[in-house]
Design an enzyme around this catalytic site. Structure first.
Site, PDB file in Angstrom:
ATOM      1  N   HIS A 191       0.836  -1.204   0.000  1.00 58.34           N
ATOM      2  CA  HIS A 191       0.000   0.000   0.000  1.00 58.34           C
ATOM      3  C   HIS A 191       0.871   1.254   0.000  1.00 58.34           C
ATOM      4  O   HIS A 191       0.735   2.126  -0.863  1.00 58.34           O
ATOM      5  CB  HIS A 191      -0.916  -0.015   1.229  1.00 58.34           C
ATOM      6  CG  HIS A 191      -1.793   1.196   1.355  1.00 58.34           C
ATOM      7  ND1 HIS A 191      -3.123   1.191   1.008  1.00 58.34           N
ATOM      8  CD2 HIS A 191      -1.534   2.459   1.766  1.00 58.34           C
ATOM      9  CE1 HIS A 191      -3.627   2.390   1.203  1.00 58.34           C
ATOM     10  NE2 HIS A 191      -2.694   3.188   1.672  1.00 58.34           N
ATOM     11  N   GLU A 192       1.777   1.320   0.970  1.00 52.64           N
ATOM     12  CA  GLU A 192       2.614   2.515   1.078  1.00 52.64           C
ATOM     13  C   GLU A 192       3.545   2.634  -0.121  1.00 52.64           C
ATOM     14  O   GLU A 192       3.854   3.732  -0.574  1.00 52.64           O
ATOM     15  CB  GLU A 192       3.404   2.516   2.392  1.00 52.64           C
ATOM     16  CG  GLU A 192       2.542   2.544   3.657  1.00 52.64           C
ATOM     17  CD  GLU A 192       1.484   3.646   3.657  1.00 52.64           C
ATOM     18  OE1 GLU A 192       1.694   4.703   3.014  1.00 52.64           O
ATOM     19  OE2 GLU A 192       0.428   3.444   4.289  1.00 52.64           O
TER      20      GLU A 192
ATOM     21  N   HIS B 191       1.712   4.349  -2.859  1.00 56.07           N
ATOM     22  CA  HIS B 191       1.812   5.810  -2.693  1.00 56.07           C
ATOM     23  C   HIS B 191       3.189   6.290  -3.143  1.00 56.07           C
ATOM     24  O   HIS B 191       3.332   7.328  -3.782  1.00 56.07           O
ATOM     25  CB  HIS B 191       1.638   6.205  -1.225  1.00 56.07           C
ATOM     26  CG  HIS B 191       0.232   6.184  -0.716  1.00 56.07           C
ATOM     27  ND1 HIS B 191      -0.809   6.837  -1.344  1.00 56.07           N
ATOM     28  CD2 HIS B 191      -0.310   5.616   0.402  1.00 56.07           C
ATOM     29  CE1 HIS B 191      -1.918   6.663  -0.635  1.00 56.07           C
ATOM     30  NE2 HIS B 191      -1.639   5.935   0.416  1.00 56.07           N
TER      31      HIS B 191
ATOM     32  N   HIS C 202       3.444   6.697  -6.736  1.00 55.45           N
ATOM     33  CA  HIS C 202       2.732   7.900  -7.160  1.00 55.45           C
ATOM     34  C   HIS C 202       3.669   9.109  -7.080  1.00 55.45           C
ATOM     35  O   HIS C 202       3.623  10.004  -7.917  1.00 55.45           O
ATOM     36  CB  HIS C 202       1.515   8.093  -6.245  1.00 55.45           C
ATOM     37  CG  HIS C 202       0.406   8.906  -6.828  1.00 55.45           C
ATOM     38  ND1 HIS C 202      -0.665   9.319  -6.063  1.00 55.45           N
ATOM     39  CD2 HIS C 202       0.172   9.389  -8.068  1.00 55.45           C
ATOM     40  CE1 HIS C 202      -1.494  10.012  -6.833  1.00 55.45           C
ATOM     41  NE2 HIS C 202      -1.017  10.077  -8.041  1.00 55.45           N
TER      42      HIS C 202
END
Ligand SMILES: [Zn+2]
Length: 690
Positions: free
Chosen positions: A474-475, A478, A481
């Site tokens: 998940h991190e 990010h 991104h």
């Protein structure tokens, strides 16, 4: 000391001579921050004054671009400071944080409410069709105008004065909220004697020993209130009395009537947010906040949450009855309590799917899962990773990798800070020390992931639970991104997108973690190197949909209470606990499940305004991520190059330069199909229960 000497002595105020101009952490001491902030505020104010005093007719370059160029030193100092505040603080840093948060509000208020500056931006905005702007410039002008407008730049002088006071007070309150939470987490631990370890796995006990060592209690074993400790303990400890102790301490964080109590702060924060929304012409804070989001209105948010709530609650109630039956079959003569849920759910899962987390943990070593996350990015986006040992870090556990693109060109540095320690706040997050932009030449980003995984003890590698492995992906999503960002203007970089869009790149990335193709390759036993046995893999995948009623209920109840806090008059929540109970009663919250974040520990919505009336964002993004991954499944290849290219070009690299709805449709060719979320959580077929 002369002023020049003072300036040269402060490592925050000189150009960094490190590789890739990274912060020289070992040279930076707490006492450097306040003078650096003072200098940064002064520089920024002078830069903004130059814009407002510019005698030439406002144009995009002398106003919007000039604003984008301003505040470089402030960004630089802030990024280092807030990284330390959250990932490696100490009493001196936290003391400075109190002062800085107030100074920060005092610095930004006169800028964001500057009538001359807003006049220039508004004039350009009014005339935007004639400015011959690129698509990114148009988006930047619109976002800049909206940001100033929503900060109160167009209000009367009197209203602005009040807004400034409110912002300052909110800054103080948000800071003390997070300090209180950290305080309650730092103060508490439970020592596990030899008799207290029934049901706990060896790796859990090893982690508990490492935690004790970290707190100067070598030779002992303790558990702390970090989620990575509390949840696995509740899942596996056979000691009902200890589970009750840990559960009660975990849900009471910030609500203990001690110096760290957050109840009063919540009351004041909600009242001030309501007042500021009213000053800006909105009936409620939620209406104000959601106008600038994909969801647009509180009604749209409620619609999504209620749609998910009903099947999730029904599933949770059916599961509850099954858990109760299991207790009876076990010879237990007690009603299922909140501290029993995870324990019996795990037993039920073992019975039904013949699977438990502890069985898979030896295959999920941190190093292997980092490798897996990197490998997926290489296969999707062509980027490569090489560890660098020469980049200064804020703690010896932090690791750094250099990222290069397909052509071998430097793209970013990635810092991974994975282990729990008492100087770190709880949770997991991505942030940056520098954002990508190319306004004046290419600026490569410095991206950070921080997690709170339990460290392996005695030289053993850290082993992740399936939830931890998912958090890592998940991190890292990010992180991608931020690292793949390819925009010109800094304020549109990477994760500078709507809150209900920002979880798309992160949650979408989780899908790869639980794919057999990925697990077969990277889930290898940390001692033997054996790959994950096929039957364990199948049982793991089957077990993923297990207990989704519980997980969805704890999330959606938190999101609904957040929405109610910011929709109802602030006066209604003067007694925070009573408000919480009343709202939970209204939605029929199962008594055996607690909110994922009770109000006094709900840092998402109270330490700042980022997720305020916005906790639903994860679910809003989930509608998109569940649907988006379908594009790869439909292509028959989870690394399909054409789909991956669209994902890169439309989602991961565009930052805030494109309207999020348009970005999604460009990637998928249509709007998201909402049932994908319920299907993914296994909630489409509702059990027949009230
Ligand atoms: Zn996230």
């Amino acid at each position: 000391m002369s002023e020049t000497a003072a300036t040269t002595a402060n490592p925050l105020l000189v150009p960094w001579q490190t590789p890739h101009q990274t912060p020289p952490f070992s040279e930076i001491a707490p006492e450097h921050f306040l003078p650096a902030f003072e200098q940064a505020f002064a520089d920024h104010t002078a830069e903004v004054t130059a814009i407002t005093h510019d005698p030439s007719v406002p144009d995009f370059d002398n106003t919007v671009t000039a604003l984008e160029r301003s505040g470089k030193l402030l960004n630089k100092v802030s990024a280092v400071f807030y990284d330390l505040v959250s990932a490696h603080s100490n009493p001196a840093i936290l003391e400075i944080d109190k002062e800085v948060s107030l100074r920060m509000a005092r610095h930004w208020n006169p800028i964001m409410m500057n009538a001359v500056l807003f006049g220039r931006i508004a004039m350009l905005h009014e005339n935007r069709a004639n400015l011959r702007l690129t698509a990114e410039q148009m988006r930047l002008l619109e976002r800049t105008y909206t940001r100033f407008h929503r900060s109160g730049a167009g209000l009367s002088e009197e209203a602005k004065k009040r807004m400034a006071e409110i912002n300052e007070r909110l800054a103080e309150l948000g800071t003390s909220f997070s300090h209180h939470l950290l305080g309650d987490e730092q103060d508490w631990f439970l020592e596990l004697g030899e008799d207290d370890r029934a049901g706990l796995s060896d790796s859990f006990v090893a982690a508990a020993k490492a935690a004790a060592e970290e707190r100067g209690m070598a030779g002992k074993a303790i558990i702390t209130l970090s989620r990575s400790f509390a949840e696995p303990f509740l899942k596996s400890s056979a000691r009902r009395d200890l589970r009750e102790k840990v559960y009660k301490a975990f849900v009471a964080r910030g609500d203990n009537g001690n110096a760290n109590d957050n109840n009063e702060a919540i009351v004041e924060i909600l009242a001030l947010r309501e007042e500021s929304a009213n000053l800006l012409g909105y009936p409620t804070y939620a209406a104000y906040r959601l106008e600038d989001s994909m969801a647009k209105t509180p009604e749209a948010v409620r619609g999504l949450l209620e749609r998910v709530w009903k099947p999730a609650r029904a599933r949770a109630l059916a599961d509850r009855d099954e858990l109760q039956a299991m207790i009876a079959a076990d010879g237990g003569n007690f009603a299922l309590a909140p501290w029993d849920w995870r324990y019996y759910a795990e037993k039920l899962r073992q019975a039904k799917a013949n699977f438990d987390d502890a069985a898979i943990k030896p295959y999920l070593s941190l190093d292997h899962m980092i490798e897996a996350a990197f490998d997926c990015a290489t296969r999707l986006f062509g980027i490569t990773f090489a560890e660098r040992k020469d980049i200064p870090v804020w703690h010896p556990d932090v690791r750094v990798w250099e990222i290069r693109d397909r052509e071998g060109k430097h793209k970013a540095l990635f810092y991974g800070d994975y282990f729990a320690r008492s100087s770190k706040r709880s949770g997991a997050w991505m942030t940056s020390l520098r954002d990508q932009q190319k306004l004046d030449g290419e600026t490569a980003p410095l991206i950070i992931n921080v997690c709170n995984f339990a460290k392996g003890a005695g030289g053993e590698p850290a082993l992740l639970s399936p939830d931890d492995a998912r958090t890592l992906f998940h991190e890292f999503g990010h992180g991608l991104h931020g690292m793949l960002s390819n925009v010109t203007y800094p304020s549109l970089s990477g994760t500078s997108v709507f809150t209900d869009f920002v979880e798309l790149p992160s949650q979408l990335y989780e899908h790869w973690q639980e794919r057999p193709e990925v697990l077969q390759k990277f889930a290898r036993h940390y001692q033997t190197g054996e790959p994950l046995p096929e039957d364990l893999l199948q049982r793991f995948l089957a077990a993923r949909k297990f207990n989704q009623g519980f997980a969805t209920v704890e999330f959606v109840s938190s999101a609904l209470v957040d929405l109610e806090f910011h929709t109802q008059p602030a006066a209604a929540s003067r007694d925070v606990r009573a408000f919480e109970q009343a709202e939970l009663a209204k939605i029929g919250m199962p008594a055996e499940i607690a909110m994922r974040h009770r109000p006094t520990q709900f840092g998402h919505i109270f330490t700042g305004d980022h997720y305020a009336a916005g906790y639903y964002s994860y679910m809003w993004s989930e509608v998109m991520d569940a649907d988006a991954f379908g594009a790869f499944e439909e292509a028959g290849n989870i690394f399909d190059p054409a789909t991956a290219k669209r994902l890169h070009d439309d989602i991961y690299s565009t930052g805030g330069s494109v309207d999020p709805e348009a970005a999604y449709v460009a990637f998928r060719g249509r709007e998201p199909e909402p049932d994908a979320l319920l299907r993914r959580r296994g909630l489409l077929e509702t059990p027949k229960v009230a």
